[in-house]
Design an enzyme around this catalytic site. Structure first.
Site, short mmCIF file in Angstrom:
data_model
loop_
_atom_site.label_atom_id
_atom_site.label_comp_id
_atom_site.label_asym_id
_atom_site.label_seq_id
_atom_site.Cartn_x
_atom_site.Cartn_y
_atom_site.Cartn_z
N GLY A 280 0.85 -1.19 0.00
CA GLY A 280 0.00 0.00 0.00
C GLY A 280 0.88 1.24 0.00
N CYS A 346 -8.96 22.19 17.85
CA CYS A 346 -8.87 22.42 19.30
C CYS A 346 -8.39 21.19 20.05
CB CYS A 346 -10.22 22.90 19.81
SG CYS A 346 -10.62 24.46 19.07
N1 LLP Z 1 -2.33 -6.01 3.85
C1 LLP Z 1 -2.97 -5.97 5.03
C2 LLP Z 1 -3.74 -7.14 5.47
C3 LLP Z 1 -2.89 -4.83 5.84
O1 LLP Z 1 -3.51 -4.78 7.01
C4 LLP Z 1 -2.14 -3.70 5.38
C5 LLP Z 1 -2.04 -2.48 6.19
C6 LLP Z 1 -1.51 -3.80 4.12
C7 LLP Z 1 -1.62 -4.97 3.40
C8 LLP Z 1 -0.72 -2.66 3.53
O2 LLP Z 1 0.38 -2.34 4.29
P1 LLP Z 1 1.45 -1.28 3.73
O3 LLP Z 1 2.11 -1.89 2.52
O4 LLP Z 1 0.70 -0.05 3.37
O5 LLP Z 1 2.37 -1.07 4.85
N2 LLP Z 1 -2.52 3.89 9.14
C9 LLP Z 1 -1.19 3.40 9.35
C10 LLP Z 1 -0.90 2.14 8.56
C11 LLP Z 1 -1.87 1.02 8.85
C12 LLP Z 1 -1.62 -0.19 8.00
C13 LLP Z 1 -2.69 -1.19 8.17
N3 LLP Z 1 -2.58 -2.35 7.34
C14 LLP Z 1 -0.20 4.52 9.03
O6 LLP Z 1 -0.62 5.62 8.69
O7 LLP Z 1 1.01 4.34 9.17
#
Ligand code: LLP
Length: 431
Positions: A280, A346
């Site tokens: 992602g 706030c």
């Molecule tokens: N696959 C699954 C099952 C996941 O839960 C996630 C991310 C991904 C793939 C993708 O992961 P990436 O390649 O993006 O690291 N909001 C947080 C990140 C939460 C990620 C949750 N799961 C932030 O802003 O750092």
């Protein structure tokens, strides 16, 4: 590598000046670079091409940036989608991701979401509990449709990232504990309409150390071998996402996709499986910035506050994870200051950077929060009744608003005044 750079003294996205966009759409707004996300997707896909047998599936984790134009850009390049809700499934399909490239993950899928996935004909469900196996069996039986699934394993490895974005630890809510995962696979195999075909894991996000991912893949391989020994076909392994991106220009960058791919090649040698990936952040993180105007600069008792028109509701990461985003003036001057950059919300947590050394800015200047393309707009809220901000995509010299600003009237449109609060005919209103 990204396509945001200073040209003629002004920060541009590809060939478009962010000052021009700010004048056209107002601030704050998110700006995405199509060339950057395209490049990241292609670099990742090229790195993993040839791994495993068959064509690896690169399923973009929609949660990182679900904007339809973002997903459509990636879908046209051949990306699949990793979805975690009925809403994300609907977006992936609407953006043109073929159902046979969609994987449905998530710890709390509901029967109506499982049904939507089955009806769309998605590739597989990544199942996270024995209870979900029972639920999926029932939904599949009601439709008399065979359903392919992978067991999401909780490998009990510590990914070494921020606690709030770690998902592979023993006590995390995700996946089925390693010790029970084989039995869960067999439980699924015993259901008339379920076809367990693989194993999946995702241990966390913003990973900068490949060691824990390699341990996790090793554990999946051992389990696959055991299951095959017991006569079960294991033809797909989904190794999740998680690869980190550089948030700070002054710090070493996380491993590049080819280094990650070399590790996966080593860890999966001779497996005879189709491999699946769910990146992602790596695809869209550096493909987006949040542009904001400095409302005013305020002198506190000992700190200088730069008050921006973007707040924690627009970009939550600094407040939620103490995350660092580089801050860049759209028209950099040759002068530097140390300032605490805050928003108008706030909450004391509405702080983007504390005592940051940065380019000098004054009221009316514009700044960009960099590396905001992943988990930026998608985690925004309307807290303090602030409208969701527009999203703009740039493609070479062209640009388009790909999500409109949510104006106050639209935000209020879903509220209703309860009947007993409506003014009665002839009475004086009390609210
Ligand atoms: N696959 C699954 C099952 C996941 O839960 C996630 C991310 C991904 C793939 C993708 O992961 P990436 O390649 O993006 O690291 N909001 C947080 C990140 C939460 C990620 C949750 N799961 C932030 O802003 O750092």
């Amino acid at each position: 590598m990204d396509h945001f750079e200073i040209r003629d003294g002004v920060l541009h996205a590809e060939q478009v000046s962010l000052e021009t966009l700010a004048a056209a759409v107002g601030t704050p707004f998110y700006c995405y670079s199509a060339a950057t996300m395209t490049r990241h997707f292609e670099v990742f896909r090229a790195a993993v091409a040839g791994l495993g047998n068959g064509d690896p599936l690169v399923a973009f984790a929609i949660k990182a940036n679900p904007n339809l134009s973002v997903v459509a850009t990636l879908a046209r390049l051949g990306a699949g989608a990793d979805v975690v809700s009925g809403g994300e499934l609907s977006r992936a399909l609407a953006a043109g991701v073929p159902a046979e490239r969609i994987v449905f993950s998530g710890v709390g899928k509901q029967p109506h979401e499982l049904a939507a996935g089955i009806e769309a004909g998605i590739l597989q469900f990544n199942v996270e509990s024995e209870a979900e196996i029972a639920m999926l069996a029932e939904v599949a039986a009601a439709r008399q449709r065979p359903v392919e699934l992978a067991i999401r394993v909780n490998p009990a490895v510590n990914p070494g990232t921020h606690a709030k974005i770690s998902t592979g630890g023993k006590d995390s809510k995700f996946g089925i504990p390693f010790e029970r995962a084989g039995a869960a696979f067999m439980l699924a195999a015993g259901q008339e309409w379920l076809r367990p075909v693989g194993l999946a894991a995702h241990i966390g996000s913003q990973l900068t150390d490949l060691g824990p991912i390699e341990d996790c893949i090793g554990r999946l391989g051992g389990l696959a071998q055991e299951l095959r020994g017991a006569g079960h076909p294991v033809t797909r392994i989904d190794v999740g996402g998680g690869l980190g991106v550089p948030y700070r220009r002054d710090q070493p960058a996380p491993p590049e996709p080819h280094v990650y791919a070399a590790m996966v090649a080593r860890a999966t040698r001779g497996w005879d499986c189709r491999l699946m990936f769910e990146p992602g952040r790596m695809i869209v993180g550096n493909a987006g910035v949040l542009v904001s105007t400095v409302i005013l600069v305020k002198q506190g008792a000992s700190k200088t506050f730069v008050v921006a028109d973007a707040g924690m509701n627009d970009l939550l990461r600094p407040s939620l994870y103490n995350a660092w985003h580089d801050i860049q003036a759209l028209r950099p001057r040759d002068e530097r200051i140390t300032a605490t950059v805050v928003g108008p919300v706030c909450e004391t947590g509405d702080t983007f950077a504390d005592d940051r050394e940065m380019e000098a800015v004054a009221a009316g200047d514009r700044i960009a929060f960099l590396t905001a393309g992943a988990y930026g707009a998608t985690m925004a809220s309307t807290y303090n009744s602030r409208p969701l901000v527009p999203e703009v995509m740039v493609n070479g010299a062209s640009w388009a608003v790909v999500s409109a600003r949510n104006e106050p009237a639209a935000m209020q449109a879903l509220d209703t005044v309860a009947p007993w609060l409506e003014p009665q005919p002839g009475a004086t209103a009390t609210v």
